[in-house]
Design an enzyme around this catalytic site. Structure first.
Site, short mmCIF file in Angstrom:
data_model
loop_
_atom_site.label_atom_id
_atom_site.label_comp_id
_atom_site.label_asym_id
_atom_site.label_seq_id
_atom_site.Cartn_x
_atom_site.Cartn_y
_atom_site.Cartn_z
CD GLU A 60 -2.85 0.99 2.50
OE1 GLU A 60 -2.74 0.05 3.30
OE2 GLU A 60 -3.80 1.81 2.54
CG ASN A 207 -9.47 -1.68 1.84
OD1 ASN A 207 -9.04 -2.81 2.06
ND2 ASN A 207 -9.31 -0.68 2.71
CD GLU A 208 -10.11 -2.63 6.54
OE1 GLU A 208 -10.07 -1.54 7.16
OE2 GLU A 208 -9.42 -3.60 6.85
CE1 TYR A 284 -3.03 -5.99 8.94
CE2 TYR A 284 -5.33 -5.33 8.83
CZ TYR A 284 -4.07 -5.38 8.26
OH TYR A 284 -3.85 -4.84 7.03
CD GLU A 339 -6.01 -4.61 4.37
OE1 GLU A 339 -5.89 -4.28 5.57
OE2 GLU A 339 -6.47 -3.86 3.49
CD GLN A 388 0.41 -2.41 3.85
OE1 GLN A 388 1.13 -1.78 3.13
NE2 GLN A 388 -0.77 -1.93 4.28
#
Ligand code: AHR
Length: 531
Positions: A60, A207-208, A284, A339, A388
């Site tokens: 990103e 995204n989200e 996460y 992610e 990432q």
């Protein structure tokens, strides 16, 4: 007698097979040497293929993930090819990175592709509002990203802007990238240096969008997603057929079950004009929010907190799969865990918006556990992207000016290359138990698969930070591969000591029909098995 009662109570025997890690066998620490753990590998000719795309990466526009990490510019003294640093490309090629998700993340929902094409001096300089409020020069745009992907041998996973962009903008971006015919946009691409169209094998539809992507309700997102899915077309001659580009709708993270439900409901009653091929899931490993776990200088308690959180990936996948099964029992749609990774407290003194963190042996172990979980869910999980790639969150590579260091997570990804597109072979084992404070963890985790040449590979994670584990593997006589461990769970690679955590050879053999393999404490091992 007391000792016997204690042992009887603590010996909970069960099997960790298929997708289940819940079964535990307890061995009282310090009282007796635990018995070897048997790994029974089933030769299942119908096992699902572990899609190589579960080893995908995420890059990103965030902190030094792109600028500094990948892009140094053509005039940089750091060796580069067309502005992309050579050391990083060489290191990434060894991972056989299947796909790179770009340009975000949250950044994707404020990205306008036209800002990143054309002459360098005409690119729009904007503020990266999500990440540190720093200037974003747009020097790294579509052409630079596609060049980077080609240099490392990866496929493009493009996330389009649903949050602040329009369907027309996204549709034109796809035409710009993929059209072979003589259109205005294809001519513009050629004028900017690329005559042949690029392939876009994976497309993220937002995204989200429940959060940084526009705070949309699930119903609102679904309406937007359907419009984008209807109008975005891939014109590449090899991708014109429906399904050749996997379109990934936004699903849930641990808090937003409704997104997956609404997307699947809409998909079930879809009409001819739109379709999707997958639904995302973000997870996460934080050990709580906001992320406070330190990246270095931690002990077994914080190690156990992180691993306990990481293992909840199993439950999340099971729950998302269960929702999808109700609408799609034939498993046409994939889960894209686009992610995932360890999100820790930022490095002291760094810009908190840059999400810079060191990477320890613990993080390598978390990576292996997640990859094993994805593999066991290979019937549904077809794409995953670690967050990432460079300098951000659970990075493969850390850079500082011209210096570069490979992290423990990098080594795990390199060791797992043989599992790309291999066929899963279920492993039955009693995982044992490792306890730390209130946390009860399995002692080991294991996953096996047969590659295309017929070779069987076994991955074993020894979670126990203090004790090695002896394993027996019936039906195999020898094992040869590598093991990653280090003196402490928080051992790291630094620019001063870049090989403090590095894989070393691991071999085992015997004369009988059952292999005995000893894996050291706090380790990840990947070995080739021979009968
Ligand atoms: O990876 C960092 C951020 O985490 C991404 O931009 C966003 O999608 C997620 O919340």
């Amino acid at each position: 007698m007391k000792l016997l009662i204690h042992l009887a109570r603590s010996r909970i025997l069960a099997w960790a097979a298929g997708a289940s890690l819940t079964a535990l066998m307890v061995c009282a620490p310090g009282l007796a040497q635990p018995k070897p753990i048997e790994l029974a590998i089933a030769a299942d000719p119908t096992g699902p293929v572990i899609d190589r795309h579960i080893f995908g990466q995420f890059a990103e526009h965030l902190g030094t993930g792109i600028y500094g990490g990948v892009w140094v510019g053509r005039d940089s003294p750091i060796p580069n090819v067309r502005g992309i640093r050579t050391d990083v490309v060489t290191a990434l090629r060894a991972l056989k990175v299947p796909n790179v998700r770009w340009p975000g993340g949250c950044f994707a929902d404020e990205y306008h592709w036209r800002d990143g094409i054309g002459p360098a001096d005409r690119r729009r300089i904007q503020i990266n509002g999500n990440w540190g409020g720093v200037p974003e020069p747009n020097a790294f745009g579509t052409h630079e990203f596609m060049d980077f992907a080609e240099q490392i041998g990866a496929e493009a996973f493009i996330s389009v802007n649903i949050g602040s962009g329009t369907a027309a903008e996204a549709a034109q971006w796809l035409e710009y990238m993929t059209a072979e015919q003589d259109t205005t946009l294809a001519r513009e691409r050629a004028a900017n240096g690329r005559a042949a169209p690029w392939k876009v094998p994976i497309l993220g539809l937002g995204n989200e969008n429940w959060g940084c992507g526009g705070s949309m309700s699930a119903g609102h997102y679904v309406e937007e997603m359907k419009r984008f899915a209807s109008f975005i077309r891939n014109f590449h001659p090899a991708q014109r057929e429906t399904g050749r580009m996997k379109r990934i709708a936004v699903g849930w993270d641990s808090d937003r079950l409704d997104y997956t439900e609404e997307v699947m409901k809409a998909w079930q009653s879809r009409v001819y004009s739109w379709d999707i091929e997958g639904v995302s899931l973000h997870k996460y490993t934080t050990g709580g929010w906001p992320p406070r776990l330190p990246a270095t200088g931690f002990g077994h308690d914080e190690y156990a907190i992180a691993l306990t959180d990481a293992l909840t990936m199993e439950t999340l996948l099971a729950r998302q799969s269960a929702i999808m099964d109700r609408y799609d029992p034939g498993k046409k749609l994939a889960i894209a865990v686009d992610e995932w990774g360890v999100w820790l407290a930022p490095n002291p003194g760094s810009n908190p918006g840059f999400l810079q963190q060191q990477n320890s042996l613990r993080d390598g172990i978390v990576a292996a556990l997640n990859l094993n979980i994805f593999a066991r869910h290979a019937d549904r999980v077809k794409i995953a992207n670690v967050a990432q790639m460079i300098n951000v969150l659970q990075a493969m590579i850390l850079t500082d000016g011209g210096r570069m260091v490979l992290t423990p997570t990098y080594h795990v990804f390199r060791m797992y290359v043989p599992f790309q597109d291999a066929q899963l072979m279920p492993v039955r084992f009693a995982a044992g138990r490792y306890g730390e404070g209130a946390h009860a963890l399995p002692r080991i985790d294991a996953m096996a698969a047969r590659d295309k040449s017929g070779q069987v590979w076994l991955a074993v994670v020894n979670i126990d930070p203090e004790a090695g584990t002896s394993l027996t593997v019936p039906g195999y006589r020898t094992a040869a591969g590598e093991v990653l461990t280090a003196p402490r769970v928080d051992s790291i690679n630094s620019f001063a000591m870049p090989a403090a955590v590095a894989p070393r050879p691991l071999r085992a053999g015997g004369s009988g029909p059952t292999l005995t393999l000893v894996v050291p404490a706090r380790s990840v091992a990947v070995v080739k098995l021979s009968p």
